[in-house]
Design an enzyme around this catalytic site. Structure first.
Site, PDB file in Angstrom:
ATOM      1  N   GLY A 220      64.386  36.960  98.889  1.00 53.95           N
ATOM      2  CA  GLY A 220      63.641  36.718  97.666  1.00 53.95           C
ATOM      3  C   GLY A 220      64.045  37.689  96.569  1.00 53.95           C
ATOM      4  O   GLY A 220      64.007  38.909  96.772  1.00 53.95           O
ATOM      5  N   ALA A 221      64.425  37.165  95.417  1.00 56.66           N
ATOM      6  CA  ALA A 221      64.908  37.996  94.316  1.00 56.66           C
ATOM      7  C   ALA A 221      63.923  38.001  93.162  1.00 56.66           C
ATOM      8  O   ALA A 221      64.313  38.012  91.991  1.00 56.66           O
ATOM      9  CB  ALA A 221      66.282  37.516  93.840  1.00 56.66           C
TER      10      ALA A 221
ATOM     11  N   LYS B 120      42.146  43.441  98.860  1.00 53.25           N
ATOM     12  CA  LYS B 120      43.082  43.112  97.780  1.00 53.25           C
ATOM     13  C   LYS B 120      42.871  41.673  97.310  1.00 53.25           C
ATOM     14  O   LYS B 120      42.964  41.369  96.112  1.00 53.25           O
ATOM     15  CB  LYS B 120      44.530  43.308  98.240  1.00 53.25           C
ATOM     16  CG  LYS B 120      45.533  43.094  97.102  1.00 53.25           C
ATOM     17  CD  LYS B 120      46.959  43.290  97.540  1.00 53.25           C
ATOM     18  CE  LYS B 120      47.905  43.073  96.368  1.00 53.25           C
ATOM     19  NZ  LYS B 120      49.334  43.148  96.775  1.00 53.25           N
TER      20      LYS B 120
END
Length: 308
Positions: free
Chosen positions: A9-10, A186
């Site tokens: 994943g970029a 979160k």
């Protein structure tokens, strides 16, 4: 030589991790999603720009397609959006070995448990990341704020030795013996900020004012949900946690707002959707959460984006 860290994943978190590892001399390999993305990456000479406080540092990070190499992947970090995890894993399954370990960096909840169910014989770690990062371009990541990475094993195992390379990369991380309450907290913070910032198209700091009368009831419903999941903290403590995040990120744009403005699919199903489904399963009455979920779904439809 130690096994490289393969980063699948970029997006902003994937590139930030790749940049910090490269700066520290830790071997890493970026796995890109499409052939077009790989070609574009290589045309830029594998150059990744890390921007911090207006200064850019050029780094060389190799990028490849998942099926371009037969090299086994023993250490995999999945840094995609939550909705993309299943397809991303499909692309690398043939390169995993029986001793492969996987670290998941997704927002929300649901995608992590799906990976654990799918790969019961592999060690799957969950993480909560609070670093602020966004992409200025496909190969330039802006590190907008330092945060902490909390990592744990839902199967309650000890911290693996390879995580020490995160220390060498200057990453502030901590092992959590019970990671699910961390992720639930979160999730509650995200539910209180992301949907409202996307609906009102505002930075995080404006969320309480824009939310108006629904803000406090929403926090109360999120507190009831956390209690049903075994997360032990008072409503006052939850409110302060959420307000502290809002103050610390007042000028920031939430990831959901960024996605909506860019016309990208959001993580609604793994944030607000997961909270809504969990509340139903727990038999909770959450009228504010329900209305907010429907309102956000309608907003996404109006923008031509998926409702999940």
């Amino acid at each position: 030589m130690s096994d490289p860290l393969h980063i699948l994943g970029a997006g902003s978190l994937g590139l930030l991790l790749a940049a910090r590892c490269t700066l520290a001399g830790a071997p890493c390999q970026l796995i890109l999603r499409t052939r077009e993305a790989v070609c574009a990456w290589r045309q830029r000479d594998n150059l990744l720009l890390l921007e911090q406080q207006g200064q850019s540092t050029p780094l060389k990070v190799a990028g490849e397609l998942a099926d371009e190499s037969a090299q086994p992947i023993r250490l995999l970090v999945v840094a995609t959006k939550a909705w993309a995890v299943a397809d991303a894993l499909d692309s690398v399954l043939h390169r995993l070995t029986p001793d492969s370990q996987i670290l998941l960096l997704q927002n929300g909840l649901g995608s992590q448990q799906a990976v654990s169910r799918r790969l019961p014989d592999h060690r799957v770690l969950y993480a909560s990341v609070t670093d602020g990062a966004w992409l200025r371009s496909p190969n330039q990541v802006v590190w907008a704020g330092s945060g902490q990475t909390l990592i744990g094993d839902p199967a309650a195992g000890p911290a693996p030795d390879w995580l020490q390379r995160l220390t060498r990369a200057g990453i502030d991380w901590r092992w959590e013996s019970d990671i699910l309450p961390v992720l639930w907290l979160k999730l509650a913070v995200n539910c209180a900020i992301n949907p409202l910032s996307a609906l009102h198209d505002c930075p995080n700091g404006e969320v309480p004012e824009r939310a108006g009368a629904i803000f406090e009831p929403l926090l109360a419903e999120l507190h009831a949900l956390l209690s049903s999941e075994g997360v032990s903290l008072s409503l006052a403590e939850l409110r302060e946690r959420i307000l502290a995040v809002i103050r610390a990120t007042a000028s920031n744009s939430s990831s959901m707002r960024q996605d909506v403005l860019a016309g990208r699919r959001t993580e609604i199903d793994f944030i607000l959707g997961h909270a809504w489904r969990s509340a139903r399963q727990a038999g909770l009455s959450t009228p504010v959460l329900d209305a907010l979920y429907l309102q956000l779904q309608n907003h996404l439809t109006e923008r031509g984006l998926p409702r999940n």
